[in-house]
Design a protein around this motif. Structure first.
Motif, PDB file in Angstrom:
ATOM      1  N   LEU A 105     -19.077  65.505  15.434  1.00  0.00           N
ATOM      2  CA  LEU A 105     -18.509  65.019  16.749  1.00  0.00           C
ATOM      3  C   LEU A 105     -17.106  64.509  16.730  1.00  0.00           C
ATOM      4  N   VAL A 106     -16.623  65.325  16.302  1.00  0.00           N
ATOM      5  CA  VAL A 106     -14.962  64.756  16.043  1.00  0.00           C
ATOM      6  C   VAL A 106     -14.541  65.933  16.735  1.00  0.00           C
ATOM      7  N   THR A 107     -15.111  67.598  16.722  1.00  0.00           N
ATOM      8  CA  THR A 107     -15.119  68.432  17.112  1.00  0.00           C
ATOM      9  C   THR A 107     -15.107  68.294  19.015  1.00  0.00           C
ATOM     10  N   ALA A 108     -16.325  67.520  18.560  1.00  0.00           N
ATOM     11  CA  ALA A 108     -16.808  67.483  20.410  1.00  0.00           C
ATOM     12  C   ALA A 108     -15.892  66.525  21.839  1.00  0.00           C
ATOM     13  N   PHE A 109     -15.426  65.629  20.410  1.00  0.00           N
ATOM     14  CA  PHE A 109     -14.404  64.570  21.370  1.00  0.00           C
ATOM     15  C   PHE A 109     -12.844  65.567  21.392  1.00  0.00           C
ATOM     16  N   ASN A 110     -13.181  66.106  19.967  1.00  0.00           N
ATOM     17  CA  ASN A 110     -11.473  66.665  20.409  1.00  0.00           C
ATOM     18  C   ASN A 110     -11.284  67.331  21.632  1.00  0.00           C
ATOM     19  N   VAL A 144     -10.374  69.649  27.085  1.00  0.00           N
ATOM     20  CA  VAL A 144     -10.280  70.692  28.329  1.00  0.00           C
ATOM     21  C   VAL A 144     -10.196  69.330  29.562  1.00  0.00           C
ATOM     22  N   TRP A 145     -10.388  68.575  29.843  1.00  0.00           N
ATOM     23  CA  TRP A 145      -9.952  67.392  30.620  1.00  0.00           C
ATOM     24  C   TRP A 145      -8.268  67.708  30.837  1.00  0.00           C
ATOM     25  N   MET A 146      -7.404  67.522  29.292  1.00  0.00           N
ATOM     26  CA  MET A 146      -6.358  67.150  29.326  1.00  0.00           C
ATOM     27  C   MET A 146      -5.566  68.604  29.874  1.00  0.00           C
ATOM     28  N   VAL A 147      -5.951  69.408  29.542  1.00  0.00           N
ATOM     29  CA  VAL A 147      -4.845  70.807  29.313  1.00  0.00           C
ATOM     30  C   VAL A 147      -6.185  71.777  30.109  1.00  0.00           C
ATOM     31  N   HIS A 148      -7.214  71.987  29.910  1.00  0.00           N
ATOM     32  CA  HIS A 148      -7.721  72.958  30.578  1.00  0.00           C
ATOM     33  C   HIS A 148      -8.466  72.818  31.906  1.00  0.00           C
ATOM     34  N   TRP A 162     -11.455  77.947  30.707  1.00  0.00           N
ATOM     35  CA  TRP A 162     -12.137  76.580  30.012  1.00  0.00           C
ATOM     36  C   TRP A 162     -12.834  77.364  28.890  1.00  0.00           C
ATOM     37  N   TRP A 163     -13.622  78.265  29.089  1.00  0.00           N
ATOM     38  CA  TRP A 163     -14.415  78.678  27.788  1.00  0.00           C
ATOM     39  C   TRP A 163     -14.316  78.560  26.026  1.00  0.00           C
ATOM     40  N   PRO A 164     -13.033  78.827  25.684  1.00  0.00           N
ATOM     41  CA  PRO A 164     -12.839  78.370  24.001  1.00  0.00           C
ATOM     42  C   PRO A 164     -13.326  77.499  23.916  1.00  0.00           C
ATOM     43  N   ALA A 165     -12.353  76.162  24.345  1.00  0.00           N
ATOM     44  CA  ALA A 165     -12.546  74.969  24.365  1.00  0.00           C
ATOM     45  C   ALA A 165     -14.331  73.945  24.072  1.00  0.00           C
ATOM     46  N   LEU A 166     -14.222  74.589  25.382  1.00  0.00           N
ATOM     47  CA  LEU A 166     -16.056  74.465  25.887  1.00  0.00           C
ATOM     48  C   LEU A 166     -16.739  74.192  25.266  1.00  0.00           C
ATOM     49  N   ILE A 167     -17.045  75.881  24.247  1.00  0.00           N
ATOM     50  CA  ILE A 167     -17.744  76.399  23.663  1.00  0.00           C
ATOM     51  C   ILE A 167     -17.958  75.464  22.420  1.00  0.00           C
ATOM     52  N   PHE A 208     -19.928  72.277  22.653  1.00  0.00           N
ATOM     53  CA  PHE A 208     -20.986  72.276  22.624  1.00  0.00           C
ATOM     54  C   PHE A 208     -21.803  72.442  20.979  1.00  0.00           C
ATOM     55  N   LEU A 209     -19.877  72.973  20.629  1.00  0.00           N
ATOM     56  CA  LEU A 209     -20.916  73.962  19.180  1.00  0.00           C
ATOM     57  C   LEU A 209     -21.030  72.526  18.392  1.00  0.00           C
ATOM     58  N   GLY A 210     -19.725  71.797  19.019  1.00  0.00           N
ATOM     59  CA  GLY A 210     -20.367  69.993  18.216  1.00  0.00           C
ATOM     60  C   GLY A 210     -20.849  69.236  18.053  1.00  0.00           C
ATOM     61  N   ILE A 211     -21.459  68.847  19.953  1.00  0.00           N
ATOM     62  CA  ILE A 211     -22.387  68.215  19.959  1.00  0.00           C
ATOM     63  C   ILE A 211     -23.799  68.929  18.687  1.00  0.00           C
ATOM     64  N   LEU A 212     -24.117  70.063  18.757  1.00  0.00           N
ATOM     65  CA  LEU A 212     -25.276  71.076  18.018  1.00  0.00           C
ATOM     66  C   LEU A 212     -25.205  70.642  17.162  1.00  0.00           C
ATOM     67  N   PHE A 213     -24.061  70.344  15.829  1.00  0.00           N
ATOM     68  CA  PHE A 213     -23.770  70.128  15.264  1.00  0.00           C
ATOM     69  C   PHE A 213     -24.068  68.618  14.643  1.00  0.00           C
ATOM     70  N   ALA A 214     -23.944  68.215  15.561  1.00  0.00           N
ATOM     71  CA  ALA A 214     -23.406  66.200  15.352  1.00  0.00           C
ATOM     72  C   ALA A 214     -25.477  66.091  16.205  1.00  0.00           C
ATOM     73  N   THR A 215     -26.140  66.792  16.439  1.00  0.00           N
ATOM     74  CA  THR A 215     -27.438  66.516  16.579  1.00  0.00           C
ATOM     75  C   THR A 215     -28.725  67.690  15.988  1.00  0.00           C
ATOM     76  N   VAL A 216     -28.562  68.533  15.249  1.00  0.00           N
ATOM     77  CA  VAL A 216     -29.024  69.566  14.704  1.00  0.00           C
ATOM     78  C   VAL A 216     -28.560  69.155  13.205  1.00  0.00           C
ATOM     79  N   GLY A 217     -27.362  68.572  12.303  1.00  0.00           N
ATOM     80  CA  GLY A 217     -27.164  69.174  11.391  1.00  0.00           C
ATOM     81  C   GLY A 217     -26.593  70.371  11.063  1.00  0.00           C
ATOM     82  N   ALA A 218     -26.787  70.379   9.280  1.00  0.00           N
ATOM     83  CA  ALA A 218     -25.561  71.360   8.853  1.00  0.00           C
ATOM     84  C   ALA A 218     -27.120  72.785   8.415  1.00  0.00           C
ATOM     85  N   GLY A 219     -28.004  72.216   8.643  1.00  0.00           N
ATOM     86  CA  GLY A 219     -29.872  72.987   8.019  1.00  0.00           C
ATOM     87  C   GLY A 219     -29.449  72.985   6.925  1.00  0.00           C
ATOM     88  N   ARG A 220     -30.187  73.946   5.875  1.00  0.00           N
ATOM     89  CA  ARG A 220     -30.174  73.834   4.609  1.00  0.00           C
ATOM     90  C   ARG A 220     -29.209  74.189   3.574  1.00  0.00           C
TER      91      ARG A 220
END
Length: 153
Positions: free
Chosen positions: A89-94, A99-103, A111-116, A119-131
């Motif tokens: 969540l923190v990564t997705a927000f940051n 993206v909004w302010m700089v890119h 945009w690509w590096p920050a945008l990725i 979405f990685l932040g969203i993925l980890f926030a929703t899926v979690g860390a795994g086993r």
């Protein structure tokens, strides 16, 4: 094995936790690598403050260290699989702010590096860390502690 298993590559699903481990590892390493110089060098942090100021950030003297430390600590959280959903969540927000302010005025490749990272932040926030992470171990331990407390009653 059914034909659709091969078509859909369903046997690969058993490696999902390994895939999350690898993705967390490379994401965490990248976040640490891109922020460590600002964490350990006052001069580099001052450059980042000026960078944020040039893009119109409010209170860049506060926002620069907040952003850098968030990236740095989230990087370690991803590597360890510790508080992974919060780190996501923190990564997705940051990086949404980045993206909004700089890119925003850049083209899509800019945009690509920050945008990725959004979405990685969203993925980890929703899926979690795994086993292969500390999160499931802590969740299991917390449940064990709760079970022991209930058994003691």
């Amino acid at each position: 094995m059914r034909g659709t298993d091969w078509l859909l590559l369903t046997p690969l699903a058993r490696f999902g936790d390994l895939g999350l481990l690898l993705l967390r590892g490379v994401t965490g390493a990248f976040l640490i690598w891109q922020s460590h110089d600002n964490v350990f060098s006052a001069e580099r942090m001052d450059e980042f403050v000026k960078f944020l100021d040039q893009f119109g950030f409010l209170a860049p003297e506060l926002m620069a260290p907040l952003s850098v430390w968030a990236q740095f600590l989230c990087g370690f959280a991803f590597l360890l699989g510790l508080a992974t959903r919060w780190a996501g969540l923190v990564t997705a927000f940051n990086f949404t702010v980045a993206v909004w302010m700089v890119h925003w005025p850049q083209d899509f490749p800019g945009w690509w590096p920050a945008l990725i990272l959004v979405f990685l932040g969203i993925l980890f926030a929703t899926v979690g860390a795994g086993r292969y992470a500390l999160d499931p171990w802590l969740a299991g331990r917390r449940n064990d502690d709760r079970d022991q407390a209930e058994a003691a009653r």
